[in-house]
Scaffold this motif. Structure first.
Motif, PDB file in Angstrom:
ATOM      1  N   ASP A  53       0.836  -1.200   0.000  1.00  4.52           N
ATOM      2  CA  ASP A  53       0.000   0.000   0.000  1.00  4.52           C
ATOM      3  C   ASP A  53       0.872   1.251   0.000  1.00  4.52           C
ATOM      4  O   ASP A  53       1.732   1.407   0.867  1.00  4.52           O
ATOM      5  CB  ASP A  53      -0.908  -0.023   1.244  1.00  4.52           C
ATOM      6  CG  ASP A  53      -1.920   1.094   1.240  1.00  4.52           C
ATOM      7  OD1 ASP A  53      -1.834   2.008   0.372  1.00  4.52           O
ATOM      8  OD2 ASP A  53      -2.821   1.076   2.105  1.00  4.52           O
ATOM      9  N   LEU A  54       0.657   2.121  -0.960  1.00  8.25           N
ATOM     10  CA  LEU A  54       1.511   3.316  -1.101  1.00  8.25           C
ATOM     11  C   LEU A  54       0.970   4.531  -0.357  1.00  8.25           C
ATOM     12  O   LEU A  54       1.574   5.597  -0.419  1.00  8.25           O
ATOM     13  CB  LEU A  54       1.685   3.641  -2.587  1.00  8.25           C
ATOM     14  CG  LEU A  54       2.256   2.500  -3.446  1.00  8.25           C
ATOM     15  CD1 LEU A  54       2.325   2.924  -4.914  1.00  8.25           C
ATOM     16  CD2 LEU A  54       3.632   2.076  -2.947  1.00  8.25           C
ATOM     17  N   HIS A  55      -0.151   4.372   0.331  1.00 12.22           N
ATOM     18  CA  HIS A  55      -0.745   5.541   0.986  1.00 12.22           C
ATOM     19  C   HIS A  55       0.090   6.104   2.125  1.00 12.22           C
ATOM     20  O   HIS A  55      -0.074   7.257   2.496  1.00 12.22           O
ATOM     21  CB  HIS A  55      -2.164   5.211   1.479  1.00 12.22           C
ATOM     22  CG  HIS A  55      -3.165   5.183   0.360  1.00 12.22           C
ATOM     23  ND1 HIS A  55      -3.431   4.037  -0.361  1.00 12.22           N
ATOM     24  CD2 HIS A  55      -3.927   6.149  -0.185  1.00 12.22           C
ATOM     25  CE1 HIS A  55      -4.321   4.300  -1.288  1.00 12.22           C
ATOM     26  NE2 HIS A  55      -4.640   5.579  -1.215  1.00 12.22           N
ATOM     27  N   GLY A  56       0.990   5.264   2.672  1.00 17.16           N
ATOM     28  CA  GLY A  56       1.830   5.774   3.760  1.00 17.16           C
ATOM     29  C   GLY A  56       3.162   6.326   3.284  1.00 17.16           C
ATOM     30  O   GLY A  56       3.973   6.784   4.088  1.00 17.16           O
ATOM     31  N   VAL A  57       3.401   6.251   1.971  1.00 20.61           N
ATOM     32  CA  VAL A  57       4.715   6.677   1.465  1.00 20.61           C
ATOM     33  C   VAL A  57       4.770   8.200   1.350  1.00 20.61           C
ATOM     34  O   VAL A  57       3.908   8.811   0.726  1.00 20.61           O
ATOM     35  CB  VAL A  57       4.993   6.035   0.080  1.00 20.61           C
ATOM     36  CG1 VAL A  57       6.327   6.537  -0.467  1.00 20.61           C
ATOM     37  CG2 VAL A  57       4.995   4.519   0.197  1.00 20.61           C
ATOM     38  N   GLU A  58       5.807   8.760   1.937  1.00 23.29           N
ATOM     39  CA  GLU A  58       5.963  10.218   1.899  1.00 23.29           C
ATOM     40  C   GLU A  58       6.398  10.694   0.524  1.00 23.29           C
ATOM     41  O   GLU A  58       7.108   9.984  -0.184  1.00 23.29           O
ATOM     42  CB  GLU A  58       7.053  10.637   2.894  1.00 23.29           C
ATOM     43  CG  GLU A  58       6.532  10.958   4.271  1.00 23.29           C
ATOM     44  CD  GLU A  58       7.692  11.326   5.184  1.00 23.29           C
ATOM     45  OE1 GLU A  58       8.471  12.219   4.792  1.00 23.29           O
ATOM     46  OE2 GLU A  58       7.813  10.704   6.250  1.00 23.29           O
ATOM     47  N   GLY A  59       5.990  11.857   0.153  1.00 20.48           N
ATOM     48  CA  GLY A  59       6.521  12.503  -1.042  1.00 20.48           C
ATOM     49  C   GLY A  59       5.942  12.030  -2.353  1.00 20.48           C
ATOM     50  O   GLY A  59       6.439  12.391  -3.413  1.00 20.48           O
TER      51      GLY A  59
END
Lengths: 288, 806
Positions: A53-59
C-alpha cells in the motif's frame, strides 16, 4: 466477489516500497487508489500474495511547477488534480479530462499514478500524457529512470515498468500559452470507459495550425498517438476536407475490440468523430 | 365555539389521510442508513454459504470432488445434489408448475447455474472453498436462440422431461417445448383478416432484462433442533407464500416455520419466487445446526436469479382504410431459459398477456403463446409490471404505431379513433377481460394539449426537411404511448398461487389512547406502505396517520396474504385495509351511540368522530371512542377495538395513462437526448400524490433503462456477457431524463376507495413511449420497426442501414 487471502504491507518511503516490491517479486502488487486492482482481486482474476500500500509513502503526493514543467506525484488523486489551480492554469485539458473520469466517489480515491501505470487501455490519462509529451519517473532498486509516455505502453496491461519498479511521478512540459485543447469522450453513462475518446492539443500561428498532437483512448490495446492525423492538420485552417482527412488518418490506426459498447466498425467510426470534434473545439479555443 | 376550536380543514389536515402529500415515515431510517436488511441480521455462530457455479451453459456433470475444499480452514460442509437427494430436495417446484434443480443433478443447463453449496465460518473461507471444489464437466452443445429451440435437431435440454408429452399447461409439441397457451376466437379473427382492407405484421421483440434491485436476493436460515422450528429472514416480496412453499417441500409443519422479511431494498419481481440459495441455506442450517446466511453478489443476481421479458411477439392488426381496427392476431415465442420459473398466478402460463388488445376496441382477437426452454437462466418474472403486461403493452403500442405509419395517419389520431369509449365500461375485451373503468380520450387529449402535440409535429416536419437538406445531422422522434394495465391479482375465480386464492388481508387493533397497529399480508420493498396504509386508515377512522403503526413481513404476526408484486397491494390489500377500518368504525359507532345516549342511526360520521344529526355540538371523537372501547362498551358487546378483513377482489383494476417522449438522435454517433418526457397517469383515487409521483419517476427511469440499453445478453456460445453494472445499463441521475407528471382521476367502481394501483404503470407505459420515439425518429427514412434496446451503437446501425452515411 470475495478476494482471496493476501499479505498487506504499508511502507513509509519510496526506498522501502521499492525494496519490498523487489524482494517479494511477481507475487507483490503496489496498491494506489485500488480502483482497478481491487475489483480484479474480488473476481479473483488478480491474486497477488502481497499488497504494498503506497498511501503511507511520503513525497508521492502533490502538484508542483518545476521550471517549464508540471510535476505530479503518483499518489495525487483525480480529485486533487481537479482542485489544482496550477493544472487549471497550465494544463487545462487534464482538468477537462479528469471531470470525465468515473464519478466523484471514484475520483476521491483514484490516483493519477495508478491510472497511467496500470496499462488499462480504457483509462483516460495515458492518451492525454502522450498528447502532452509527458514522461514518467520510474524508481527501482537499481535507481531511477525517466520514460516517455509514448514509450511506456506495450500492450493491454503491459508497460515498460520492470518488476520491482514503481512509477513515482509524472512530468509534463507546460503547453504553450494560448494553446487550444479538448478531450472528447463518448461513453454510455457516468462511470463508463470510453467507447472512443480523443485528446487534442494544438497551437496556432497566423490563423493556421502550427503544432498539433492527438491522442486516442480505448481504441486499441494501448493508448495511441495519431501522428498522421496530427500532421494532416498542421498548416491548415481546419477546413472540412482537412477534418475528414484527419479523421480518416486517425481511424486507420485504430483497432478497438468489439464489446457491449459496439462493434469494431462503430467504435472506429465514432473514434473519427471524436477526433473531428476535439480538433474543432481545440481550434476554436486557441489564440492565434 | 371559541377561537381555539379547530376548523374542519384543520381537523382533516391533522389526520394526513388520503390525498395528503405525507412524507414517507420509513425514510427517517432509510436515509440515515438505519434500516434493517437481511445482511444486517447477525446471529451468534452464524455460518455463510456460497455457490460453486457452472462455467458452461450446457454440460454433463461427470463428478464433483470436495476433498480439497473441505481442507480449507473454516469450510465445514459442501452440499451437492446428492446431499439434497437424501432429504428429497435436489429439485424444487416452480410457481409456474415446472420443477427446477436446486443444485446441478447430472447436468447443468445455464452458465452460472448452482452446482454445489460451500458452507464456512465466514464469507472469505466460503469463497476459498468454492475455488477448491473440482467439478468435471462434459460440455454439450448449447441452445441459445429460442427460434431454434423447436428445430428437429435441437439438443434436448430437459432430460428429466424426456418422453413427457404433457406439461403443467397442456400438451408439449417438442422436447424443448413447455406449453402452448391460446386465447380468443381464431376463426372469427382469421375472418376479420380475410376481409381487412389494411393489415400490418411485425415481429416485435422485447429483449431479456433483469429487475436488478439495489439489494440482491439473500436469506438467513436458522433451524432450532430442539423445537424443530425453522426461522428464515429473507428478501421476500411474498413471505407467506414462501412459508407455505417451505412447509410443502421441506415437510416441516407450517406453524414451525417463521418467515421474516425485514426491510427490503427493492424487489421489482426479483424477490417473488424461491431460489436455490434459500433451499441450500435452510438445508445447511438443518445439517449443521447453526444459522446459515446466503447473500447473492451482483453478478449472481444478474445471471442466475430471475430475469424478465424475453418475449418475441409477432403482431398483426387488421383495419379499415379509415383506420378502424377490426382484428388482432398475436403469436408469442416465450424464452423461459432452463426452467419455467415464471412467477405468474398458477393458471396463467403467459400471465395476463391477453391484455394485449390494450386500450382499443378490437371486435375480435386471437393470441397464442409458445414457451420454450433454452440454455439460459430460468424465469421470467414480472419486472415492475403485472404478469407479462409490460410485454403486452409494448406489443400493441408498437403495432398501433406501425399501423398508423402504414395508413399515413398520426399515431395519436389513430389511437383516439379506436379507444374504448367511456360509455362502453365495464368493457368486455375480445380476449376475456372486464375493464372496470376508463376515460381514455380525455387523458389522451390532456396529454396532447399539455405538450402542444401539434406544435411538436410541426417542428418535427421542419427538422426532417432540414435533415434532408443536409443542414442538421439530428433527427427528432415523438413517442406516443397509451397503455391500459391489468393489476390487482386477483379474484379467486381466476387467480391462485399453488392453489391459494390471491386475496389479501389487513388486521387493525386500536389501543386505548387512540393509537393503533395495522398489519397486512403485503410487503413493502420501498413502495412506502408504512406511510400510505396509515393514510387510508386515517381517513376511514379519523385517527391521525402518525398514530397508526404499520407492520408487514412477519408471518407469525401478519395476517395471511399473497404479498406485494404486480401492483396488487393497493387494489387488494388497500381494499382489505379500508374494509377492516370500516369494521372498526361500525363498532365505534355503536360505542359512540351508547355513550351519547342516542340511537346509532342518529349518528353521522364527521372527519374524526361521530356527531348527532342535527346537534353538531354533540360529538364523540374516535380517540375518545378508543378509550371507551376498553372500559365502557354497551352491555353485551365484547370490549376492545380490533378488526380483520380478508379481501377477495371482485375484479382486477385497470389503470391507464397517456405518455409522450420527445427525443433527438444524432445519426453520426447514435447518441440520443430525451428532450421531454410527459407522463399522465390515471390510477383512480390517489392516496398520496407525492408517493405516486415518486413511483412514476422510478418506473420511468427503469423504462428508460430497458428501452435504451438494459439487457441480459448471451453470446452464441451461451456465455452471459452482461454480468455487471459495467455492461448492464443502470442509469444514474445524470442519464435519467427530467420527468413531467400529470394525472386524471377515474376511480375504480368496484374498489372500496376507488384506487387502482400505480407502481408499475410507468414501466409498462414508459417502454413503448421511448421505443416509439426512436422508431418515429427514423420512420421518415423508411424504417418500420427497429428492435430494442436502442443504445447508441444500435441507433447508429439503424441510421447506417437506412443509408444516411454516403
Amino acid at each position: 466477489m470475495i478476494p482471496g487471502p493476501f499479505n498487506y504491507h504499508r511502507p513509509a518511503t519510496v526506498a522501502d516500497a521499492v525494496k519490498l516490491l523487489a524482494s517479494l517479486g511477481d507475487d507483490a502488487r503496489p496498491l494506489a487508489g485500488g480502483h482497478s486492482l481491487v475489483p480484479m482481486m474480488k473476481l479473483r482474476l488478480a491474486t497477488p500474495e502481497h499488497l504494498v500500500d503506497l498511501h503511507g509513502v511520503e513525497g508521492l503526493k502533490g502538484i508542483r511547477r518545476d521550471g517549464n514543467r508540471i510535476v505530479i506525484g503518483a499518489m495525487t488523486t483525480q480529485h486533487e488534480l481537479l482542485a489544482s489551480d496550477e493544472i487549471a492554469r497550465s494544463a487545462p485539458i487534464l482538468h477537462e479530462a479528469a471531470l470525465l473520469i468515473a464519478d466523484p466517489q471514484v475520483r476521491y480515491r483514484g490516483t493519477i499514478g495508478g491510472n497511467v501505470a496500470n496499462g488499462d487501455p480504457g483509462n483516460d490519462m495515458p492518451a492525454l500524457m502522450m498528447t502532452l509529451g509527458a514522461s514518467y519517473r520510474l524508481e527501482g532498486s537499481s535507481g531511477a529512470r525517466d520514460v516517455a509516455a509514448s514509450e511506456f505502453y506495450q500492450g493491454a496491461y503491459f508497460t515498460a515498468l520492470e518488476p520491482g519498479e514503481l512509477l513515482t511521478s509524472i512530468s509534463i512540459p507546460a503547453p504553450a500559452a494560448g494553446h487550444g485543447y479538448a478531450y472528447e469522450k463518448l461513453k454510455r453513462k457516468v462511470g463508463d470507459y470510453a467507447t472512443a475518446a480523443a485528446a487534442v492539443v494544438l497551437t496556432m500561428a497566423s490563423g493556421k495550425v502550427a503544432t498539433c498532437t492527438i491522442g486516442l483512448t480505448n481504441l486499441a490495446e494501448t493508448p495511441l498517438s495519431a501522428e498522421d492525423a496530427a500532421r494532416a492538420v498542421i498548416g491548415t485552417g481546419l477546413d472540412a476536407a482537412t477534418l475528414k482527412k484527419a479523421a480518416a488518418a486517425a481511424e486507420a490506426i485504430m483497432s478497438p475490440a468489439a464489446d457491449a459498447r459496439g462493434p469494431v466498425e462503430y467504435r472506429k467510426h465514432v473514434g473519427g468523430i471524436m477526433v473531428t470534434r476535439a480538433l474543432t473545439r481545440a481550434f476554436a479555443r486557441a489564440s492565434s | 365555539m371559541n377561537d381555539m376550536t379547530p376548523t374542519r380543514e384543520q381537523r382533516t389536515a391533522v389526520l394526513e389521510g388520503m390525498g395528503c402529500k405525507r412524507k414517507r415515515v420509513e425514510d427517517i431510517r432509510f436515509t440515515q442508513g438505519k434500516g434493517t436488511y437481511v445482511d444486517d441480521v447477525k446471529l451468534p455462530g452464524m455460518l455463510h454459504g456460497d455457490f460453486v457455479r457452472s462455467p458452461h451453459p450446457h454440460a454433463r456433470v461427470k463428478s464433483i470432488n470436495s476433498d480439497e475444499a473441505l481442507k480449507v480452514p473454516g469450510v465445514l460442509a459442501v452440499i451437492t445434489a446428492e446431499t439434497l437427494k437424501t432429504v428429497n430436495l435436489a429439485w424444487m417446484p416452480t410457481l409456474a408448475g415446472d420443477v427446477q434443480m436446486v443444485l446441478a443433478d447430472g447436468k447443468v443447463l445455464f452458465q452460472n447455474q448452482e452446482v454445489a453449496f460451500v458452507v464456512a465460518t465466514d464469507r472469505y473461507a466460503a469463497d476459498d472453498g468454492i475455488n477448491k471444489v473440482v467439478v468435471e464437466y462434459e460440455p454439450l452443445p448449447p441452445l441459445v436462440d429460442p427460434f431454434k429451440a423447436m428445430d428437429a435437431d435441437a439438443p434436448m435440454l430437459r432430460e428429466d422431461l424426456a418422453g413427457k408429452t404433457t406439461g403443467a399447461h397442456g400438451p408439449r409439441k417438442h422436447h424443448n417445448h413447455i406449453f402452448e397457451w391460446t386465447v380468443g376466437d381464431k376463426d372469427l379473427t382469421d375472418a376479420a383478416f380475410r376481409k381487412a382492407e389494411v393489415t400490418i405484421k411485425e415481429m416485435i421483440s422485447y429483449h431479456r432484462t433483469h429487475p436488478s434491485p439495489l439489494e440482491t436476493c439473500q436469506c438467513l436460515c436458522s433451524f432450532d433442533k430442539i423445537k424443530g422450528e425453522l426461522t428464515i429472514w429473507g428478501t421476500f416480496q411474498a413471505p407467506h407464500v414462501i412459508r407455505t412453499v417451505v412447509a410443502l417441500i421441506a415437510k416441516i409443519p407450517e406453524q414451525k416455520i417463521h418467515v421474516i422479511a425485514p426491510d427490503i431494498g427493492g424487489g421489482f419481481g426479483n424477490k417473488v419466487g424461491a431460489y436455490p440459495g434459500y433451499i441450500c441455506a435452510a438445508v445447511a442450517s438443518i445439517v449443521t445446526g447453526k444459522p446459515v446466511k446466503w447473500v447473492e453478489d451482483r453478478i449472481e443476481n444478474l445471471t442466475s436469479t430471475s430475469f424478465a421479458r424475453d418475449y418475441h411477439m409477432t403482431a398483426e392488426i387488421a383495419a379499415t382504410k379509415e383506420g378502424k381496427v377490426t382484428g388482432l392476431r398475436v403469436h408469442v415465442l416465450a424464452d423461459h431459459g432452463a426452467f419455467d420459473a415464471c412467477a405468474d398466478p398458477s393458471k396463467w402460463p403467459a400471465g395476463f398477456f391477453n391484455i394485449v388488445t390494450g386500450s382499443y376496441d378490437f371486435p375480435t382477437a386471437h393470441l397464442a403463446v409458445d414457451g420454450v426452454y433454452t440454455n439460459k437462466a430460468p424465469g421470467g418474472v414480472a419486472y415492475r409490471c403485472s404478469f407479462r403486461v409490460t410485454e403486452a403493452a409494448y406489443c400493441i403500442e408498437r403495432a398501433m404505431d406501425i399501423l398508423a405509419q402504414k395508413l399515413g395517419m398520426d399515431p395519436a389520431e389513430l389511437r383516439l379513433k379506436n379507444f374504448i369509449k367511456p360509455e362502453q365500461f365495464p368493457y368486455h375485451s375480445a380476449l376475456g377481460w372486464e375493464y372496470d373503468s376508463g376515460d381514455y380520450a380525455t387523458a389522451m387529449r390532456k396529454m396532447m394539449e399539455s405538450v402542444d402535440y401539434a406544435g411538436l409535429r410541426k417542428q418535427q416536419a421542419e427538422k426532417r426537411a432540414a435533415f434532408k437538406r443536409g443542414e442538421t445531422r439530428e433527427i427528432m422522434g415523438l413517442g406516443v404511448s397509451f397503455f391500459t394495465e391489468i393489476v390487482g391479482a386477483g379474484p379467486s375465480k381466476n387467480c391462485d398461487i399453488l392453489g391459494i386464492a390471491m386475496f389479501d388481508s389487513c388486521e387493525i387493533r386500536m389501543h386505548p389512547t387512540g393509537a393503533g397497529i395495522a398489519r397486512m399480508g403485503t410487503k413493502s420493498q420501498g413502495q412506502g406502505h408504512e406511510t400510505t396504509w396509515a393514510q387510508i386508515i386515517a381517513t376511514e377512522i379519523g385517527i391521525p396517520a402518525d398514530n397508526i403503526m404499520v407492520e408487514e413481513g412477519n408471518t407469525d404476526t401478519a395476517p395471511y396474504g399473497l404479498g406485494t408484486y404486480g401492483s396488487r397491494s393497493t387494489p387488494v390489500a388497500g381494499a382489505a385495509i379500508a374494509m377492516a377500518a370500516r369494521k372498526i368504525r361500525a363498532k365505534a359507532q355503536m360505542i359512540a351511540a351508547y355513550k351519547l345516549e342516542v340511537h346509532e342511526d342518529d349518528l353521522e360520521w364527521d372527519i374524526d368522530g361521530f356527531r348527532v344529526k342535527g346537534l353538531p355540538e354533540k360529538t364523540m371523537s374516535m380517540k375518545d371512542i378508543c378509550w371507551a372501547a376498553y372500559n365502557s362498551v354497551p352491555p353485551g358487546m365484547e370490549p376492545g377495538l380490533e378488526a380483520v378483513s380478508y379481501y377477495d377482489p371482485p375484479n382486477m383494476t385497470y389503470p391507464f395513462g397517456a405518455y409522450i417522449c420527445v427525443m433527438d438522435i444524432d445519426v453520426d454517433t447514435g447518441v440520443y437526448k430525451v428532450r421531454r418526457f410527459y407522463a399522465l397517469d390515471d390510477c383512480g383515487t390517489r392516496i398520496n400524490p407525492m408517493i405516486i409521483e415518486g413511483q412514476v419517476h422510478g418506473g420511468l427511469t427503469e423504462a428508460f433503462a430497458i428501452a435504451m440499453g438494459q439487457e441480459i445478453r448471451y453470446d452464441d456460445e451461451g456465455n452471459v456477457v452482461t454480468g455487471s453494472f459495467m455492461d448492464f445499463f443502470m442509469p444514474t441521475a445524470v442519464e435519467a431524463p427530467h420527468w413531467e407528471t400529470d394525472f386524471t382521476v377515474t376511480p375504480s367502481p368496484h374498489h372500496p376507495i376507488g384506487a387502482k394501483g400505480v407502481g408499475e404503470s410507468p414501466n409498462v407505459g414508459g417502454v413503448p413511449a421511448f421505443s416509439n420515439a426512436v422508431n418515429d425518429a427514423f420512420s421518415f427514412l423508411g424504417s418500420t420497426h427497429i428492435q430494442m434496446p436502442h443504445d447508441f451503437w444500435r441507433n447508429w446501425r439503424a441510421a447506417k442501414e437506412l443509408g444516411v452515411f454516403v
